[in-house]
Design a protein around this motif. Structure first.
Motif, PDB file in Angstrom:
ATOM      1  N   PHE A 166       3.500   8.122   6.030  1.00  0.00           N
ATOM      2  CA  PHE A 166       3.262   7.181   4.943  1.00  0.00           C
ATOM      3  C   PHE A 166       2.070   6.273   5.251  1.00  0.00           C
ATOM      4  N   ASN A 167       0.996   6.461   4.533  1.00  0.00           N
ATOM      5  CA  ASN A 167      -0.030   5.437   4.446  1.00  0.00           C
ATOM      6  C   ASN A 167      -0.538   5.445   3.013  1.00  0.00           C
ATOM      7  N   LYS A 168      -1.540   4.679   2.707  1.00  0.00           N
ATOM      8  CA  LYS A 168      -1.917   4.499   1.310  1.00  0.00           C
ATOM      9  C   LYS A 168      -2.301   5.795   0.600  1.00  0.00           C
ATOM     10  N   ALA A 169      -2.616   6.838   1.365  1.00  0.00           N
ATOM     11  CA  ALA A 169      -2.972   8.123   0.776  1.00  0.00           C
ATOM     12  C   ALA A 169      -1.916   9.189   1.051  1.00  0.00           C
ATOM     13  N   GLY A 170      -0.718   8.797   1.478  1.00  0.00           N
ATOM     14  CA  GLY A 170       0.329   9.770   1.770  1.00  0.00           C
ATOM     15  C   GLY A 170       0.061  10.509   3.066  1.00  0.00           C
ATOM     16  N   LYS A 171       0.587  11.725   3.172  1.00  0.00           N
ATOM     17  CA  LYS A 171       0.482  12.461   4.436  1.00  0.00           C
ATOM     18  C   LYS A 171      -0.947  12.897   4.757  1.00  0.00           C
ATOM     19  N   SER A 201       0.815  -1.217   0.000  1.00  0.00           N
ATOM     20  CA  SER A 201       0.000   0.000   0.000  1.00  0.00           C
ATOM     21  C   SER A 201       0.846   1.263   0.000  1.00  0.00           C
ATOM     22  N   ILE A 202       2.121   1.117   0.340  1.00  0.00           N
ATOM     23  CA  ILE A 202       3.035   2.264   0.418  1.00  0.00           C
ATOM     24  C   ILE A 202       3.867   2.415  -0.859  1.00  0.00           C
ATOM     25  N   ALA A 203       4.046   1.336  -1.592  1.00  0.00           N
ATOM     26  CA  ALA A 203       5.028   1.264  -2.671  1.00  0.00           C
ATOM     27  C   ALA A 203       4.887   2.344  -3.741  1.00  0.00           C
ATOM     28  N   ALA A 204       3.662   2.744  -4.062  1.00  0.00           N
ATOM     29  CA  ALA A 204       3.450   3.683  -5.172  1.00  0.00           C
ATOM     30  C   ALA A 204       3.475   5.150  -4.750  1.00  0.00           C
ATOM     31  N   LEU A 205       3.688   5.418  -3.468  1.00  0.00           N
ATOM     32  CA  LEU A 205       3.691   6.805  -2.996  1.00  0.00           C
ATOM     33  C   LEU A 205       4.871   7.591  -3.563  1.00  0.00           C
ATOM     34  N   GLU A 206       4.680   8.898  -3.712  1.00  0.00           N
ATOM     35  CA  GLU A 206       5.765   9.802  -4.095  1.00  0.00           C
ATOM     36  C   GLU A 206       6.203  10.585  -2.866  1.00  0.00           C
ATOM     37  N   ALA A 207       7.491  10.805  -2.768  1.00  0.00           N
ATOM     38  CA  ALA A 207       8.041  11.484  -1.593  1.00  0.00           C
ATOM     39  C   ALA A 207       7.388  12.840  -1.353  1.00  0.00           C
ATOM     40  N   GLY A 228      -6.094   7.014   7.662  1.00  0.00           N
ATOM     41  CA  GLY A 228      -5.893   5.741   8.337  1.00  0.00           C
ATOM     42  C   GLY A 228      -4.594   5.680   9.108  1.00  0.00           C
ATOM     43  N   ALA A 229      -4.299   4.491   9.607  1.00  0.00           N
ATOM     44  CA  ALA A 229      -3.053   4.261  10.324  1.00  0.00           C
ATOM     45  C   ALA A 229      -1.893   4.213   9.340  1.00  0.00           C
ATOM     46  N   GLY A 230      -0.715   4.634   9.784  1.00  0.00           N
ATOM     47  CA  GLY A 230       0.449   4.635   8.911  1.00  0.00           C
ATOM     48  C   GLY A 230       1.740   4.786   9.690  1.00  0.00           C
ATOM     49  N   TYR A 231       2.802   5.054   8.951  1.00  0.00           N
ATOM     50  CA  TYR A 231       4.149   5.192   9.508  1.00  0.00           C
ATOM     51  C   TYR A 231       4.549   6.672   9.489  1.00  0.00           C
ATOM     52  N   TYR A 232       5.248   7.110  10.534  1.00  0.00           N
ATOM     53  CA  TYR A 232       5.668   8.508  10.636  1.00  0.00           C
ATOM     54  C   TYR A 232       7.149   8.575  10.987  1.00  0.00           C
ATOM     55  N   LEU A 233       7.906   9.351  10.233  1.00  0.00           N
ATOM     56  CA  LEU A 233       9.334   9.550  10.494  1.00  0.00           C
ATOM     57  C   LEU A 233       9.590  11.012  10.807  1.00  0.00           C
ATOM     58  N   HIS A 234      10.260  11.264  11.918  1.00  0.00           N
ATOM     59  CA  HIS A 234      10.495  12.615  12.417  1.00  0.00           C
ATOM     60  C   HIS A 234      11.993  12.801  12.642  1.00  0.00           C
ATOM     61  N   ILE A 235      12.585  13.756  11.925  1.00  0.00           N
ATOM     62  CA  ILE A 235      14.007  14.053  12.074  1.00  0.00           C
ATOM     63  C   ILE A 235      14.161  15.427  12.720  1.00  0.00           C
TER      64      ILE A 235
END
Length: 220
Positions: free
Chosen positions: A87-92, A53-59, A96-103
């Motif tokens: 990152f989830n199936k609809a981007g930011k 569900s994440i593979a087709a996302l654009e940065a 829904g639930a997804g992954y979040y990276l914070h730098i």
């Protein structure tokens, strides 16, 4: 590998969070922004190997703006001191639930799940936990999950009493009382520029995927 331009810019911004400095250092920002976008593209590709569900996302559709919304805040600093992606199936913009990276220097982390969902979504998640408590408990107790998220689900947002329709004797009640379903793992400033950082992100995201899948199943 995360280019050092990113934490270097953010560290300088932290000490100079004003428009004049930012305008004078825009070239530095554009370089860091480009490097971060490239890094996020690599993260998407890596997560996409085990989460289709994440593979087709654009940065560009996963990265948050560095400008802060100060309209309703007492903190009038114009810029965030971090760069982040969701990152989830609809981007930011996905609900829904997804992954979040914070730098952010001194405060970098990877997280996953869903934060303060709207009432209907929250109700659906609670029902899914109630109906499938054994499954939910098992994924939270998985060895890979516990290795990365030893503290389990964050409990800063929780009801004092059970929500309407749930009994105090329900074995899942402490999970049902949660208002957010989030796990996170922190990284040091040294770790975020190490050659193993991407690998650590992928391992953490892979470990949290069963949680994200469970939450999205409830939502969908």
């Amino acid at each position: 590998m995360l280019n050092q331009t990113v934490p270097a810019f953010l560290k300088a911004l932290h000490s100079n969070n004003n428009k004049t400095w930012f305008d004078n250092n825009r070239a530095h920002y554009e370089t860091a922004k480009s490097d971060f976008r490239d890094f996020i593209a690599g993260i998407i590709a890596g997560i996409g190997k085990f989460d289709n569900s994440i593979a087709a996302l654009e940065a560009k559709n996963c990265i948050f703006r560095i400008n802060r919304d100060v309209r309703f805040s007492k903190d009038k600093r114009p810029y965030k001191n971090n760069m982040a992606g969701y990152f989830n199936k609809a981007g930011k913009k996905g609900n829904g639930a997804g992954y979040y990276l914070h730098i952010e220097p001194g405060a970098s982390f990877i997280a996953g799940g869903i934060w303060m969902p709207e009432p209907l979504v929250l109700s659906n998640i609670r029902q899914e936990i109630d109906y499938n408590y054994k499954e939910f408990k098992k994924l939270l107790g998985n060895s890979a999950f516990k290795k990365h998220f030893s503290k389990g689900l964050e409990s800063s947002n929780v009801l004092m009493r059970p929500p309407k329709g749930y009994d105090t004797e329900n074995p899942a009640i402490e999970l049902i009382k949660l208002k957010s379903f989030i796990v996170s793992k922190t990284f040091t400033d040294k770790e975020i520029i190490s050659k193993d950082f991407e690998k650590e992100i992928f391992n953490a995201c892979k470990a949290m995927k069963p949680l994200i899948d469970f939450l999205n199943r409830a939502i969908d």
